[in-house]
Write an enzyme that holds these catalytic residues in place. Structure first.
Site, PDB file in Angstrom:
ATOM      1  CD  GLN B 238      -3.023   0.049  -0.033  1.00 38.58           C
ATOM      2  OE1 GLN B 238      -3.521   0.740  -0.863  1.00 38.58           O
ATOM      3  NE2 GLN B 238      -3.156  -1.233  -0.094  1.00 38.58           N
ATOM      4  CG  HIS B 241      -0.712   2.524  -4.372  1.00 42.01           C
ATOM      5  ND1 HIS B 241      -0.917   2.468  -5.726  1.00 42.01           N
ATOM      6  CD2 HIS B 241      -1.281   1.417  -3.853  1.00 42.01           C
ATOM      7  CE1 HIS B 241      -1.592   1.358  -6.009  1.00 42.01           C
ATOM      8  NE2 HIS B 241      -1.814   0.698  -4.894  1.00 42.01           N
ATOM      9  CD  GLU B 306      -8.495   2.488  -1.356  1.00 45.70           C
ATOM     10  OE1 GLU B 306      -7.484   2.928  -0.744  1.00 45.70           O
ATOM     11  OE2 GLU B 306      -8.584   2.480  -2.604  1.00 45.70           O
ATOM     12  CG  HIS B 307      -7.548  -1.680   0.113  1.00 43.98           C
ATOM     13  ND1 HIS B 307      -6.784  -0.586  -0.209  1.00 43.98           N
ATOM     14  CD2 HIS B 307      -8.133  -2.079  -1.029  1.00 43.98           C
ATOM     15  CE1 HIS B 307      -6.909  -0.335  -1.504  1.00 43.98           C
ATOM     16  NE2 HIS B 307      -7.723  -1.214  -2.036  1.00 43.98           N
ATOM     17  CG  ASP B 340      -4.564  -3.586  -5.776  1.00 43.95           C
ATOM     18  OD1 ASP B 340      -5.609  -3.013  -5.420  1.00 43.95           O
ATOM     19  OD2 ASP B 340      -3.461  -3.436  -5.209  1.00 43.95           O
ATOM     20  CG  HIS B 399     -48.965  19.794  -6.630  1.00 42.66           C
ATOM     21  ND1 HIS B 399     -48.433  20.959  -7.122  1.00 42.66           N
ATOM     22  CD2 HIS B 399     -47.927  18.917  -6.590  1.00 42.66           C
ATOM     23  CE1 HIS B 399     -47.136  20.792  -7.352  1.00 42.66           C
ATOM     24  NE2 HIS B 399     -46.811  19.558  -7.039  1.00 42.66           N
TER      25      HIS B 399
END
Lengths: 409, 409
Positions: B238, B241, B306-307, B340, B399
């Site tokens: 991770q 990245h 996220e993960h 991934d 209406h």
């Protein structure tokens, strides 16, 4: 001019949000004093249960019954939207799936004054309730202390007991960031003025928001058999929302076009909101005569109307060919107003052509999906080499290594 | 400083979008000359089919095979997400339901340079393809004319043949508003730099967009039986990245914590992206030792990673209690990198705690729902009075009248 106005609004909103983050309840009290001319303390931000009960008790039985019917019909429709979890194990031994969960807390913004609609309380609260949201909060400004008792009754009917008498950007900020009195939520929905819309845009990311609604629209497709007075009534029902609302009739009958035009003028003369509806009809209304209605479908898809009424002999046939519309009302006995209140489908719908890419409010807006993956040692052996190849090709060696190390490669 | 930088970016982007709207292809040619040092004409904006084919032919068989495997597995997972239409007729004679349709056209943005990932092409294109999007467009900048052939190969493998060699805010504007050469799309997805993100925010409303992704994150829950070298490899996968990426280990074993810390340092020494991964680990990495892992679940939900990797004796038991996570990877043989590339679930996932209210990219992001309502005359008689009561209560007489006129009330 428009751009400058919107940047001025945005600047004001930025300051209010920062102030609520910094000063919490004290900022809410100050802004409510300034904008709503109402003197509060942190203890009186929340509307007490007995006040909610008293508001409900002051409403007519007929209207409360109508709200109960609406809640039941909206609930039964939205129950169908609850998504399924999924789990499978494939031939390689990989287990994959997903799980849906409701957001932990949702905040519902309700405008004050004449744009304060009890039906919108139900349309926002019921999907959250059906999704399984633990905590639903409502904020409604009460300028000079005044609030529509029916809005509070709708909150009670929807099962909301956490209601705050605050509005504007300060209410949105309070729900997004929390204060000593108001715990933060994860999602904020509901309509509002330019300040509320700007605040929702600014807090997006910190929390989820629903779409930013534009003026309401109706597009009616009708053939020569349609009743011109009914069509005119539907065009004006849309027009009375807002001088910027848009009502369009597309027909293959010049006679119907003429009759509707005349019927609109007649009906306008007796309408309580004639000024708004008249301005909308004059500035944005249109009657378009086309050679045949099928040929108008590409135009419908381009306009991607929020509401599409089809009043023809075989409305299903035309409806089946439409791709972009927030909602479709089929046949002469389905005026759009039924959908606003008691049909069951949501009345929070995509405006301004956004039905090309978005949908009305639903249970899914109050849920989120977690994907799930699980490999056995054999499955990792089978898939690992491809992951290593792609990680290496992307220059992400640590990705490749996290797989290789488990395979002793 | 950050705020000023982002307002400067936003100002630049506003100008570029206005220019693309005004001058179309000519603006694209100019910006590409300026930013990518590449001289184009409207005729060469698009990458020709033979160029795409040549790019694919230049890739290794092994990597292409891995991309094909990835496409198949992503496709079979996403096929399960196709939503159901719904139609019912209730006891009153009201027909209600909804219909899902794909958006007409989707645009996929792919960054240039080192952030250009073929796997992301598949992760964005496959859900659009499964949704039934008619036309998928891809834009990828080619600075100095250079482009990763594997990105073009991935486009071909995903069935995209409409690829333009443009990037930045100008590409986003072209896809949103269209030019003489590039027809507009209804939805734009894919990652990009600050200019691309600002452009996506600006064109939102004109088109739909996916989320704006922040730095990637992993949270690992592991007990004392976990393999420290494997955990360290996942933390660094991770971290490599982005220097702003975040890797966190939560464990109930002080021994594992020490062993992982040592293993990270050892592994860093041999990593090709050691500088990035090292900075990320130093600035944002963390190892947290807790008394027991069950007690850490509220912290996991707060972080909404996220993960989320769970490497414990019984990972399902902990996973079942987690509410907020983009994706969960179960057990020691499921490194996040499998997800991934070739697991099947989407790798475009909510970052920065947004898993509290949003989900990974899915087939639903490329579809929209139209609600349907149809009343018989009897059904309108049954529901009409409640709609009239609510319309009247809300001060929307037109209406109420649109219903009353059909009931001769």
């Amino acid at each position: 001019m428009k751009r400058e106005a919107s940047e001025e609004v945005d600047g004001v909103v930025r300051g209010i949000i920062a102030d609520v983050i910094a000063r919490g309840d004290a900022a809410l009290v100050d802004y409510t004093a300034r904008f709503d001319r109402l003197s509060l303390t942190p203890q009186t931000l929340r509307i007490a249960d007995d006040e909610l009960a008293a508001a409900e008790a002051s409403c007519s039985r007929e209207t409360l019954d109508a709200l109960h019917l609406a809640r039941e019909r909206i609930t039964s429709y939205h129950e169908q939207q609850k998504p399924q979890d999924f789990r499978e194990t494939d031939a390689l031994g990989v287990t994959r799936g997903w799980r849906w969960n409701a957001v932990e807390a949702a905040g519902l913004y309700v405008p004050g004054g004449t744009a304060s609609y009890p039906s919108s309380v139900l349309m926002n609260a019921v999907p959250a309730r059906v999704a399984g949201v633990d905590r639903i909060v409502m904020c409604v400004p009460t300028p000079d202390g005044a609030v529509d008792p029916l809005v509070l009754a709708a909150a009670r009917i929807a099962g909301i007991d956490e209601v705050y008498r605050i509005g504007g950007a300060q209410a949105v900020a309070a729900m997004a960031y929390g204060t000593a009195t108001i715990r933060p939520v994860a999602k904020i929905t509901g309509p509002g003025n330019a300040y509320v819309a700007a605040a929702k845009r600014r807090v997006f990311g910190q929390v989820g928001i629903d779409m930013i609604a534009g003026p309401s629209e109706v597009l009616i497709l009708a053939d020569g058999e349609a009743n011109p007075a009914w069509i005119a009534a539907d065009l004006l029902a849309q027009a009375e929302h807002d001088a910027a609302a848009q009502s369009i009739l597309i027909t293959d009958s010049a006679d119907l076009a003429d009759a509707v035009e005349a019927a609109v003028e007649r009906a306008l003369a007796t309408l309580s909101r004639a000024e708004i509806a008249g301005a909308s009809w004059r500035d944005f209304g249109a009657i378009v005569v086309v050679p045949d209605l099928e040929g108008a479908i590409p135009l419908v898809d381009r306009l991607a109307p929020e509401h599409l009424e089809i009043e023809t002999r075989d409305p299903e046939r035309l409806a089946a060919r439409v791709r972009n519309a927030g909602s479709i009302f089929l046949g002469a006995h389905t005026p759009e107003a039924i959908g606003d209140y008691v049909g069951g489908p949501n009345h929070v719908l995509p405006t301004a052509r956004s039905a090309r890419f978005s949908s009305g409010l639903s249970v899914l807006d109050f849920m989120k999906r977690t994907s799930i993956l699980s490999c056995t040692p054999d499955a990792l052996r089978a898939l690992g080499p491809a992951a290593i190849a792609l990680g290496t090709a992307e220059g992400l060696d640590a990705h490749a290594r996290s797989v290789a190390i488990r395979l002793n490669l």
